[in-house]
Design an enzyme around this catalytic site. Sequence first.
Site, PDB file in Angstrom:
ATOM      1  N   ASP A  35     -75.597 -25.569 -51.581  1.00 62.30           N
ATOM      2  CA  ASP A  35     -74.265 -24.982 -51.605  1.00 62.30           C
ATOM      3  C   ASP A  35     -73.636 -25.447 -52.935  1.00 62.30           C
ATOM      4  O   ASP A  35     -74.126 -26.396 -53.553  1.00 62.30           O
ATOM      5  CB  ASP A  35     -73.481 -25.501 -50.393  1.00 62.30           C
ATOM      6  CG  ASP A  35     -72.032 -25.101 -50.425  1.00 62.30           C
ATOM      7  OD1 ASP A  35     -71.750 -23.911 -50.641  1.00 62.30           O
ATOM      8  OD2 ASP A  35     -71.155 -25.978 -50.240  1.00 62.30           O
ATOM      9  N   LEU A  36     -72.576 -24.801 -53.369  1.00 60.38           N
ATOM     10  CA  LEU A  36     -71.973 -25.173 -54.659  1.00 60.38           C
ATOM     11  C   LEU A  36     -70.735 -26.062 -54.488  1.00 60.38           C
ATOM     12  O   LEU A  36     -70.757 -27.257 -54.807  1.00 60.38           O
ATOM     13  CB  LEU A  36     -71.590 -23.906 -55.442  1.00 60.38           C
ATOM     14  CG  LEU A  36     -70.886 -24.148 -56.774  1.00 60.38           C
ATOM     15  CD1 LEU A  36     -71.825 -24.766 -57.804  1.00 60.38           C
ATOM     16  CD2 LEU A  36     -70.303 -22.839 -57.323  1.00 60.38           C
ATOM     17  N   ASP A  37     -69.669 -25.451 -53.949  1.00 57.18           N
ATOM     18  CA  ASP A  37     -68.386 -26.146 -53.842  1.00 57.18           C
ATOM     19  C   ASP A  37     -68.492 -27.326 -52.875  1.00 57.18           C
ATOM     20  O   ASP A  37     -68.824 -27.141 -51.706  1.00 57.18           O
ATOM     21  CB  ASP A  37     -67.302 -25.180 -53.345  1.00 57.18           C
ATOM     22  CG  ASP A  37     -67.087 -24.007 -54.300  1.00 57.18           C
ATOM     23  OD1 ASP A  37     -66.910 -24.256 -55.499  1.00 57.18           O
ATOM     24  OD2 ASP A  37     -67.097 -22.845 -53.834  1.00 57.18           O
TER      25      ASP A  37
ATOM     26  N   THR B 272     -64.958 -28.639 -56.533  1.00 61.60           N
ATOM     27  CA  THR B 272     -63.987 -27.577 -56.818  1.00 61.60           C
ATOM     28  C   THR B 272     -62.951 -27.417 -55.696  1.00 61.60           C
ATOM     29  O   THR B 272     -61.989 -26.678 -55.860  1.00 61.60           O
ATOM     30  CB  THR B 272     -64.721 -26.234 -57.011  1.00 61.60           C
ATOM     31  OG1 THR B 272     -65.813 -26.219 -56.107  1.00 61.60           O
ATOM     32  CG2 THR B 272     -65.209 -26.057 -58.415  1.00 61.60           C
TER      33      THR B 272
ATOM     34  N   LYS C 223     -63.000 -24.814 -46.317  1.00 62.03           N
ATOM     35  CA  LYS C 223     -64.299 -25.110 -46.930  1.00 62.03           C
ATOM     36  C   LYS C 223     -65.387 -24.207 -46.368  1.00 62.03           C
ATOM     37  O   LYS C 223     -65.543 -24.104 -45.151  1.00 62.03           O
ATOM     38  CB  LYS C 223     -64.666 -26.585 -46.726  1.00 62.03           C
ATOM     39  CG  LYS C 223     -63.832 -27.498 -47.597  1.00 62.03           C
ATOM     40  CD  LYS C 223     -64.334 -28.925 -47.562  1.00 62.03           C
ATOM     41  CE  LYS C 223     -63.503 -29.765 -48.520  1.00 62.03           C
ATOM     42  NZ  LYS C 223     -63.800 -31.191 -48.376  1.00 62.03           N
ATOM     43  N   GLY C 224     -66.119 -23.568 -47.249  1.00 60.35           N
ATOM     44  CA  GLY C 224     -67.211 -22.689 -46.833  1.00 60.35           C
ATOM     45  C   GLY C 224     -66.740 -21.320 -46.359  1.00 60.35           C
ATOM     46  O   GLY C 224     -67.544 -20.474 -46.001  1.00 60.35           O
TER      47      GLY C 224
ATOM     48  N   ARG D 123     -62.944 -16.144 -49.525  1.00 57.65           N
ATOM     49  CA  ARG D 123     -61.583 -16.032 -50.069  1.00 57.65           C
ATOM     50  C   ARG D 123     -60.691 -15.173 -49.168  1.00 57.65           C
ATOM     51  O   ARG D 123     -59.566 -15.536 -48.846  1.00 57.65           O
ATOM     52  CB  ARG D 123     -61.655 -15.417 -51.475  1.00 57.65           C
ATOM     53  CG  ARG D 123     -60.369 -15.514 -52.256  1.00 57.65           C
ATOM     54  CD  ARG D 123     -60.499 -14.783 -53.580  1.00 57.65           C
ATOM     55  NE  ARG D 123     -61.741 -15.112 -54.267  1.00 57.65           N
ATOM     56  CZ  ARG D 123     -62.271 -14.362 -55.233  1.00 57.65           C
ATOM     57  NH1 ARG D 123     -61.684 -13.261 -55.634  1.00 57.65           N
ATOM     58  NH2 ARG D 123     -63.409 -14.717 -55.803  1.00 57.65           N
TER      59      ARG D 123
ATOM     60  N   SER E 228     -74.145 -19.879 -51.994  1.00 67.67           N
ATOM     61  CA  SER E 228     -72.703 -20.160 -51.944  1.00 67.67           C
ATOM     62  C   SER E 228     -71.887 -18.960 -51.467  1.00 67.67           C
ATOM     63  O   SER E 228     -72.249 -17.816 -51.734  1.00 67.67           O
ATOM     64  CB  SER E 228     -72.238 -20.551 -53.347  1.00 67.67           C
ATOM     65  OG  SER E 228     -70.826 -20.566 -53.438  1.00 67.67           O
ATOM     66  N   ALA E 229     -70.763 -19.244 -50.810  1.00 67.10           N
ATOM     67  CA  ALA E 229     -69.844 -18.181 -50.374  1.00 67.10           C
ATOM     68  C   ALA E 229     -68.971 -17.713 -51.531  1.00 67.10           C
ATOM     69  O   ALA E 229     -68.296 -16.692 -51.437  1.00 67.10           O
ATOM     70  CB  ALA E 229     -68.954 -18.710 -49.251  1.00 67.10           C
ATOM     71  N   SER E 230     -68.997 -18.449 -52.630  1.00 65.50           N
ATOM     72  CA  SER E 230     -68.073 -18.156 -53.734  1.00 65.50           C
ATOM     73  C   SER E 230     -68.532 -16.991 -54.597  1.00 65.50           C
ATOM     74  O   SER E 230     -69.695 -16.894 -54.966  1.00 65.50           O
ATOM     75  CB  SER E 230     -67.919 -19.395 -54.613  1.00 65.50           C
ATOM     76  OG  SER E 230     -67.190 -19.063 -55.770  1.00 65.50           O
TER      77      SER E 230
ATOM     78  N   ASN F   5     -67.340 -16.812 -57.474  1.00 65.18           N
ATOM     79  CA  ASN F   5     -67.238 -17.406 -58.812  1.00 65.18           C
ATOM     80  C   ASN F   5     -68.389 -18.363 -59.099  1.00 65.18           C
ATOM     81  O   ASN F   5     -68.332 -19.128 -60.064  1.00 65.18           O
ATOM     82  CB  ASN F   5     -65.918 -18.176 -58.935  1.00 65.18           C
ATOM     83  CG  ASN F   5     -64.701 -17.263 -58.796  1.00 65.18           C
ATOM     84  OD1 ASN F   5     -64.579 -16.289 -59.531  1.00 65.18           O
ATOM     85  ND2 ASN F   5     -63.822 -17.559 -57.859  1.00 65.18           N
TER      86      ASN F   5
ATOM     87  N   LYS G 298     -70.978 -17.516 -43.806  1.00 67.12           N
ATOM     88  CA  LYS G 298     -71.409 -18.661 -43.008  1.00 67.12           C
ATOM     89  C   LYS G 298     -70.395 -18.807 -41.864  1.00 67.12           C
ATOM     90  O   LYS G 298     -69.210 -18.582 -42.095  1.00 67.12           O
ATOM     91  CB  LYS G 298     -71.394 -19.944 -43.860  1.00 67.12           C
ATOM     92  CG  LYS G 298     -72.309 -19.895 -45.092  1.00 67.12           C
ATOM     93  CD  LYS G 298     -72.018 -21.075 -46.018  1.00 67.12           C
ATOM     94  CE  LYS G 298     -72.782 -20.944 -47.329  1.00 67.12           C
ATOM     95  NZ  LYS G 298     -72.450 -21.990 -48.299  1.00 67.12           N
TER      96      LYS G 298
ATOM     97  N   GLU H 292     -75.323 -29.006 -47.720  1.00 67.72           N
ATOM     98  CA  GLU H 292     -74.056 -28.352 -47.371  1.00 67.72           C
ATOM     99  C   GLU H 292     -72.954 -29.363 -47.078  1.00 67.72           C
ATOM    100  O   GLU H 292     -73.225 -30.401 -46.477  1.00 67.72           O
ATOM    101  CB  GLU H 292     -74.250 -27.533 -46.091  1.00 67.72           C
ATOM    102  CG  GLU H 292     -74.294 -26.056 -46.280  1.00 67.72           C
ATOM    103  CD  GLU H 292     -73.006 -25.424 -46.762  1.00 67.72           C
ATOM    104  OE1 GLU H 292     -71.947 -26.063 -46.718  1.00 67.72           O
ATOM    105  OE2 GLU H 292     -73.055 -24.262 -47.186  1.00 67.72           O
ATOM    106  N   ASP H 293     -71.714 -29.040 -47.451  1.00 66.19           N
ATOM    107  CA  ASP H 293     -70.597 -29.932 -47.095  1.00 66.19           C
ATOM    108  C   ASP H 293     -69.713 -29.336 -45.999  1.00 66.19           C
ATOM    109  O   ASP H 293     -68.810 -30.015 -45.515  1.00 66.19           O
ATOM    110  CB  ASP H 293     -69.738 -30.246 -48.325  1.00 66.19           C
ATOM    111  CG  ASP H 293     -68.965 -29.026 -48.796  1.00 66.19           C
ATOM    112  OD1 ASP H 293     -69.552 -27.933 -48.852  1.00 66.19           O
ATOM    113  OD2 ASP H 293     -67.764 -29.178 -49.102  1.00 66.19           O
TER     114      ASP H 293
HETATM  115  C1  BG6 Z   1     -66.733 -21.650 -50.798  1.00 68.06           C
HETATM  116  C2  BG6 Z   1     -65.596 -22.635 -50.734  1.00 68.06           C
HETATM  117  O1  BG6 Z   1     -67.840 -22.213 -51.445  1.00 68.06           O
HETATM  118  O2  BG6 Z   1     -66.327 -20.476 -51.499  1.00 68.06           O
HETATM  119  C3  BG6 Z   1     -64.367 -21.997 -50.115  1.00 68.06           C
HETATM  120  O3  BG6 Z   1     -65.986 -23.765 -49.963  1.00 68.06           O
HETATM  121  C4  BG6 Z   1     -64.013 -20.740 -50.892  1.00 68.06           C
HETATM  122  O4  BG6 Z   1     -63.300 -22.898 -50.109  1.00 68.06           O
HETATM  123  C5  BG6 Z   1     -65.211 -19.792 -50.926  1.00 68.06           C
HETATM  124  O5  BG6 Z   1     -62.903 -20.079 -50.274  1.00 68.06           O
HETATM  125  C6  BG6 Z   1     -64.946 -18.523 -51.727  1.00 68.06           C
HETATM  126  O6  BG6 Z   1     -64.772 -18.846 -53.068  1.00 68.06           O
HETATM  127  P1  BG6 Z   1     -64.289 -17.837 -54.198  1.00 68.06           P
HETATM  128  O7  BG6 Z   1     -64.609 -18.571 -55.478  1.00 68.06           O
HETATM  129  O8  BG6 Z   1     -65.076 -16.583 -54.059  1.00 68.06           O
HETATM  130  O9  BG6 Z   1     -62.830 -17.619 -54.000  1.00 68.06           O
HETATM  131 MG    MG Z   2     -69.158 -26.110 -49.818  1.00 65.06          MG
END
Ligand code: BG6
Ligand code: MG
Length: 218
Positions: free
Chosen positions: A9-11, A17, A45-46, A49, A114-116, A118, A145, A169-170
């Site tokens: 996982d990233l964040d 972050t 977390k996880g 957005r 990652s769910a992000s 970014n 997730k 994973e956190d």
């Molecule tokens: C997850 C974070 O990795 O990504 C969440 O733990 C975050 O807090 C999610 O909301 C989505 O991230 P992003 O960068 O797409 O807004």
């Molecule tokens: Mg995470």
Amino acid sequence: MFKKGFIFDLDGVIVDTAKYHYLAWKHLADELGIPFTKEQNEQFKGVSRKRCLEILLEWGDLTVPQTQFDAWLAEKNEDYLRYIETMTASEILPDVPKVLKYLQEHNIPMALGSASKNARPILKKVGLIPYFSTIVDGTQVQKAKPDPEVFMIAARELKVAPNNCVVFEDALAGIEAANTAGMTSIGIGQKEILTEAHFVFRDFTEIELNFIKELAEL
Ligand code: BG6
Ligand code: MG
């Protein structure tokens, strides 16, 4: 086929972050007059957005038209990206490079899961792109997730059977996703929260390379 694959996982695992997500959500929450604490931020977390904003609006008892929702979502992300812009390799969490380097030296394939949305720009900023054979991020998944989709895509792209994958994973939702996928789950954080993880470490400084060696069956 590779025997073992490692998925990160990233964040909160590779980079801290969560503090930037918190500041950006706090900024929006203040603007909307919705109380938002660091404890509440834990629940984000996880979580995607979009879902985070839905939860924030539920807490504030606000229902808004889609256009307003989308505008706030964009505002939060622009704010978040301003913090990301200043990130450097110094923000990689302690001893993460030690584990990544070890796995790379032993030709164990690694994925980001990652769910992000970014994830790529962040990995680029901190200079970790070269370690990963594949990057699966929030732009590629339909189901968030604890659905295992993100990790199943990562395993497929790594060409490793799910039960031979190890996930770091956190977030509890991420641990659940890894377990549902039949993978070995390593929680990074508090034992009291990550109760379902197969192993839990406070952070990577607690992880010995011998443990990684055993997981990778080297
Ligand atoms: C997850 C974070 O990795 O990504 C969440 O733990 C975050 O807090 C999610 O909301 C989505 O991230 P992003 O960068 O797409 O807004
Ligand atoms: Mg995470």
